[in-house]
Every structure is written in structure tokens, then in C-alpha cells.
Design an enzyme around this catalytic site. Sequence first.
Site, PDB file in Angstrom:
ATOM      1  CE  LYS A  16      -1.837   1.875   3.990  1.00 48.33           C
ATOM      2  NZ  LYS A  16      -1.747   3.324   4.132  1.00 48.33           N
ATOM      3  CG  ASN A  17       2.062   2.887   3.562  1.00 46.15           C
ATOM      4  OD1 ASN A  17       0.918   3.237   3.250  1.00 46.15           O
ATOM      5  ND2 ASN A  17       2.416   2.632   4.812  1.00 46.15           N
ATOM      6  CB  CYS A  31      -4.726   6.406  10.737  1.00 45.49           C
ATOM      7  SG  CYS A  31      -5.136   5.001   9.698  1.00 45.49           S
ATOM      8  NE  ARG A  79      -0.457  10.575  10.180  1.00 42.49           N
ATOM      9  CZ  ARG A  79      -0.792   9.535   9.413  1.00 42.49           C
ATOM     10  NH1 ARG A  79      -2.018   9.073   9.450  1.00 42.49           N
ATOM     11  NH2 ARG A  79       0.090   8.963   8.612  1.00 42.49           N
ATOM     12  CG  ASP A 100       2.392   1.553   9.613  1.00 44.58           C
ATOM     13  OD1 ASP A 100       1.992   2.392  10.436  1.00 44.58           O
ATOM     14  OD2 ASP A 100       2.791   1.870   8.473  1.00 44.58           O
ATOM     15  NE  ARG A 138      -7.298   4.613   4.872  1.00 49.57           N
ATOM     16  CZ  ARG A 138      -6.384   4.863   5.812  1.00 49.57           C
ATOM     17  NH1 ARG A 138      -6.730   4.898   7.074  1.00 49.57           N
ATOM     18  NH2 ARG A 138      -5.142   5.094   5.494  1.00 49.57           N
TER      19      ARG A 138
END
Length: 430
Positions: free
Chosen positions: A22-23, A117, A122, A307, A399
Amino acid sequence: MTKYVIHGGRPLFGEIDISGAKNAAVAIIPAALLVDGVCRIENIPQISDVTLILNILQDLGADVRTVNRTTVDIDCSHIRNARVPEELARKIRASYYLIGALLGRFGSAEVPPPGGCDFGGRPIDQHIKGFVAMGADVDVQGGYIHARARAGRMQGTQVYLDIVSVGATMNIMLSAVLAQGMTVIENAAKEPHVVDLANFLNSMGADIMGAGTDVIKIRGVARLSGGSYSIIPDQIEAGTYMAAVAAAGGEVLVKNVIPKHLECITAKLLEMGVAVEERDDAVLVCRTGNLTRTNVKTLPYPGFPTDMQPQIAAILCLAEGTSVLTEGVWDNRYRYVDEFRRMGAQIQVDGKIAVIEGVEKLTGARIRACDLRAGAAMVIAGLAAQGTTEISNIYHIERGYEDIVRKLSGVGADIRVVVTPDAGKQAQVG
Ligand code: EPU
């Protein structure tokens, strides 16, 4: 409402295939903005964050063509628009990569502040510090971040990051590939997806050296041209299934992984009494006996990933003895603890430290996913628990996890998606 219903207490046996990261995907897709021609991107995970970022590119004017389930062709040659739509961008953290990519392509960008999230603050000050050092003016007006390269094109320079930031490292890299001259990022993040973005850009003609170390040098080039690239497997998805086997017991071959990326996770599972055997592109995870306590501190790569923090917490809840978990990246990543307590977990949190007293069993409960990885950890807790666990707010989980229900059912988990359209109508089970 859509929820997951899990009947726990069954060990897992079989094989699970890991999807693309994903990232990495959410940075590589915006990077297509920098390419003059068609990029074919393979091994794209089918998750809602990827759909969103593809929709944003289409909204900007990109031609996005689905080749097959995991491959898209993206052509951004005809885009003339550098303003990102607000509704889409605010739903996803990675929309910040559009600032770097648009700055690199057009010398200007208008992007809403990112979503994602909630782990407390952030900030993106390190991204902005980099853009400003490279000759951009950046300010916020009318709910949008406006960035403009004063010389019309970004200028290579030296950028020292005060904090090791994955997002800032990748965003500055995006803004630097077409810049005038050489950009040097010091104190850069070293995560596998940082290296993957650099490899993607280099395969399209960029000149990036040192990705995976803490100094990355990017020599600006005049143009990137099209090509094809396959995204790396998802380290965190793989770690999540490894943790599921550790918690529920059983033996599962986690396939299509890069075992090197998993070493930080494997090391902790071994300490807890879980057997992990590395193969070429797979890991075999087996847990039969009791789990042993350990301490875990999350750190930037190659440290233990933040994570994976909620998922390892789910296992530690069942380990004999007292474990100490320290969150070394985010200010507030323990919002899930109250949900675990409903299942009988004993956890005390003080700031960034959680002290977990292992219990003999967790019991099923109705709980709510509060973010992506916390939601995945609740699935793990549900698989290990006695009785039935119902998890709501599963859109958080979707997600970032492709087909989690199918993948877990395939190794013997009793997990179903239950849709209740509205009160009064009968539930559909799928
Ligand atoms: N930070 C700053 N200033 C900045 C940027 C970051 O102070 O300008 C701080 C953050 O507050 C945090 C630390 O630096 O304390 C690290 O943040 P980083 O920038 O590395 O995080 P990110 O880029 O926003 C990505 C992942 C996260 C993952 C972190 C850390 C994406 C889209 N997100 O976020 O992934 O937790 O790196 O590895 O790549 C997830 O996948 O569930 C997820 C949250």
C-alpha cells in the site's frame, strides 16, 4: 452497516498470498505525474486507498486504464491542472505526495491538507521545509496548500530532515527528480517503500542514488519516459498475517514476500516462541506452544514498524508474563486499547508506553475499528478469542488490506462480512 463477524479459537493452516505494498503504491501512482508517456504499474493492491489516489489522478485529467486486476496503465502527459479536488484528497494521507509530484511536474501545486488515520498530530513541516529549501513558496489559503517554485522549476539543494519521515523523504524525492541540479536528502527514511519509489523513478529515467541509506542523492533530469514497474510485496500485510498465525496458532506459508523486509517482525515472533522459517520469497510461520512475553519498541526501518504495533499488542495480550510496548514514532497510537479491554485484555497505557499483562484467553466482544492497523489487530484478537467477535467500522481495514476475509477464510478462519442495510431489515451474510 457492514461488519466482520469472527468465530474465534480456530488455528490457521494453509497458504496466504501477499498483495502489493500500500505505502509504495500510494506514492508510485502519483509519481506517474512526472512521467512523459504511459507507465504500466503492476502488483497494485486492490484497496480503497489505491482507488482514491487513482480517482484523484483521473480527476486531474490522467488517462487511467485497467489492464487486469493488479495492473494499470497511467498516462499523465495531457494533464494541465495542478489543483487537487478537496473531497477526495482529504480522505487519504498519501494525497500529500501530490504536492511533490505536481511541484516537480509543473512547478506549482494546490493540494488540500491530507487526511488519514488519527494518531494525534501529523504535521508535514518537514515536507514543506524541503520544498522551501528547493526554491518554492508554500502557504495555506482557503483550505488549500499552495506551493510554487519561484524559478518555475525546483532547484536542487541539500535538505536535512529534523525527524526521520517517510512521507517527507518520498515527497522531496518526487519534487527533485526533474529539478535543476542535485538534491541531497540527509537523515532520510530507509523503509522498503522509499527504495521502491526510487527504483520506480529510476526505471523511468531518474537519477537517484542511496535510497535505503540515510543520504539520498537525486540528480535532476530533463524528462522521465514511460515504462513498466512492479510494486514490492506489502511488508505490513505480511506481518499482519504472521501475527494472526502467532495469535490463533497453526501453520501458514505467507507467500510472495521479501523475507529481508520482515526480519524486524520475525525477530520478535521468534522471541515469543513462534517458529518462522525463511524461504526464497515466503515465510513459514508455525505456533503450537505457549507464547512468551517480550518488549517491543517501534522505530523507523529497520526497527520494528509502528504499523505493526497494534498487531503485536494483540499477540502480547496472550503471552505469558508482562510485556512493555513503546511507541517510538506516533504520539497517540493506543486508541484501540479500550476495545481490547472489552475482550479481557489487561493493558495499562502511560503516554507512549503500554504495559501488557498476558491473559490466558480473550473472549469475543462487539468492538469498533478505530484506524487501519488497529482494525487489523482487532481481527487478529478476534481470531484468537473464544466466542464471537463483531468488528464495526471496517472501512478502515479495507483502506489497506485486499480481500482480508477471503485470505483468512482460505486458511480456515471463520470470518464473514455481515451487511445490515438499515434497522428493521434482515442482515445479509456474504
Ligand atoms: N513528522 C513530523 N513532521 C513531518 C513529517 C513527520 O514531525 O513533516 C513526524 C510524525 O508526526 C511522526 C514521524 O515524524 O511522529 C514519522 O512520520 P512519517 O512522516 O514517517 O509518517 P507518514 O509519512 O505520515 C507513513 C505511512 C504510515 C506510517 C508512517 C511511519 C504512508 C501513506 N503512511 O506516514 O502508515 O505509520 O509512515 O512508518 O506511507 C499505515 O499504513 O497504517 C500508516 C499509518
